[in-house]
Write a protein that holds these residues in place. Structure first.
Motif, PDB file in Angstrom:
ATOM      1  N   GLY A   1      -2.969  -4.180  30.090  1.00  0.00           N
ATOM      2  CA  GLY A   1      -3.775  -4.897  31.074  1.00  0.00           C
ATOM      3  C   GLY A   1      -4.090  -6.316  30.643  1.00  0.00           C
ATOM      4  O   GLY A   1      -3.417  -6.890  29.785  1.00  0.00           O
ATOM      5  N   PRO A   2      -5.136  -6.917  31.228  1.00  0.00           N
ATOM      6  CA  PRO A   2      -5.469  -8.316  30.947  1.00  0.00           C
ATOM      7  C   PRO A   2      -5.772  -8.554  29.474  1.00  0.00           C
ATOM      8  O   PRO A   2      -6.250  -7.668  28.762  1.00  0.00           O
TER       9      PRO A   2
ATOM     10  N   VAL B   1       3.284  -6.775  23.657  1.00  0.00           N
ATOM     11  CA  VAL B   1       2.402  -6.567  22.500  1.00  0.00           C
ATOM     12  C   VAL B   1       0.941  -6.512  22.963  1.00  0.00           C
ATOM     13  O   VAL B   1       0.445  -7.478  23.556  1.00  0.00           O
ATOM     14  N   PRO B   2       0.237  -5.418  22.698  1.00  0.00           N
ATOM     15  CA  PRO B   2      -1.201  -5.390  23.003  1.00  0.00           C
ATOM     16  C   PRO B   2      -1.946  -6.294  22.040  1.00  0.00           C
ATOM     17  O   PRO B   2      -1.727  -6.236  20.827  1.00  0.00           O
TER      18      PRO B   2
ATOM     19  N   ALA C   1      -2.563 -15.718  30.383  1.00  0.00           N
ATOM     20  CA  ALA C   1      -2.315 -15.616  31.826  1.00  0.00           C
ATOM     21  C   ALA C   1      -1.364 -14.468  32.153  1.00  0.00           C
ATOM     22  O   ALA C   1      -1.285 -14.029  33.302  1.00  0.00           O
ATOM     23  N   VAL C   2      -0.618 -13.992  31.147  1.00  0.00           N
ATOM     24  CA  VAL C   2       0.327 -12.883  31.333  1.00  0.00           C
ATOM     25  C   VAL C   2      -0.283 -11.627  30.720  1.00  0.00           C
ATOM     26  O   VAL C   2      -0.624 -11.614  29.533  1.00  0.00           O
TER      27      VAL C   2
END
Length: 242
Positions: free
Chosen positions: A75-76, A47-48, A69-70
């Protein structure tokens, strides 16, 4: 309309000790709570997430850190945004006391059966009605900001506390605060709300293990038109996530 994922912090040392933590500093996740947060981070990985708003208390900050952290599918994760309005109810003189002892207090029955009238004792005690007001104000303000900054398809996360989540869900369900004890919010559970122009839609409550991938925005075919935001419920029930 953005999708709000209300996340309760993982199990804390106060939970295992059966005490009412409130705003007590130094209350952290225990080993089970850390494992719960790490597992939820994996469930959220498809899920963004456009924004993460967090209570200032350590157990929520640690839960949010584990979620972020995941990486997500793009991306981050975004940096955490702390909002004190999502902090725990201020329980005043009840803070730090054992739940078994609090259950013997006359106020306990009010909290259970007439919470809208419950005001916790002491100079820093707060009413449950005040807690609900500030929490609902916070989530609605952040939801509007996320929509303005990221669009109608955005998904955002609020990491907060059990009573706060129950109060926000009661408001979204159109329930009087006196009924909010009918709602459960377990450690690291996810409840999902969308705020449409006319009414909120509560899509999930107290989910501790379901698939969350369906809350990722669906890709539209090139050239297809965006559907207008609707406050209408589907007559007969929706068809569910695509």
């Amino acid at each position: 309309m953005p999708t709000l994922l209300l996340v309760r912090h993982g199990r804390s040392t106060a939970n295992t000790a059966a005490v009412l933590a409130g705003w007590t500093p130094g209350v952290h996740l225990d080993d089970a709570g850390r494992a719960q947060a790490e597992a939820l981070a994996q469930r959220l990985s498809p899920v963004p997430v456009a924004d993460v708003v967090v209570s200032p208390l350590e157990r929520c900050q640690e839960t949010a850190d584990a979620l972020c952290a995941v990486d997500g599918p793009t991306g981050p994760r975004p940096p955490l945004r702390t909002d004190e309005r999502l902090g725990e109810c201020r329980y005043g003189d009840w803070t730090g006391r054992a739940l078994k002892d609090l259950a013997k207090e006359p106020l306990w029955r009010t909290v259970q059966s007439h919470p809208s009238a419950a005001v916790f004792p002491g100079p820093d005690g707060e009413s449950l009605a005040t807690m609900q007001h500030r929490a609902v104000e916070a989530v609605r303000e952040h939801d509007a900001r996320v929509q303005a900054e990221h669009g109608d398809d955005a998904v955002w996360v609020a990491v907060t506390h059990g009573d706060v989540i129950k109060a926000v869900l009661a408001d979204a369900l159109g329930m009087h605060l006196d009924l909010f004890q009918r709602i459960s919010a377990d450690p690291c559970s996810v409840s999902v709300v969308r705020y449409a122009p006319l009414r909120p839609f509560v899509l999930r409550v107290n989910d501790s293990g379901g698939d969350l991938a369906g809350f990722a925005p669906q890709r539209r075919k090139r050239g297809s038109r965006r559907k207008a935001i609707s406050s209408d419920a589907v007559v007969g029930g929706s068809t569910g996530a695509a």
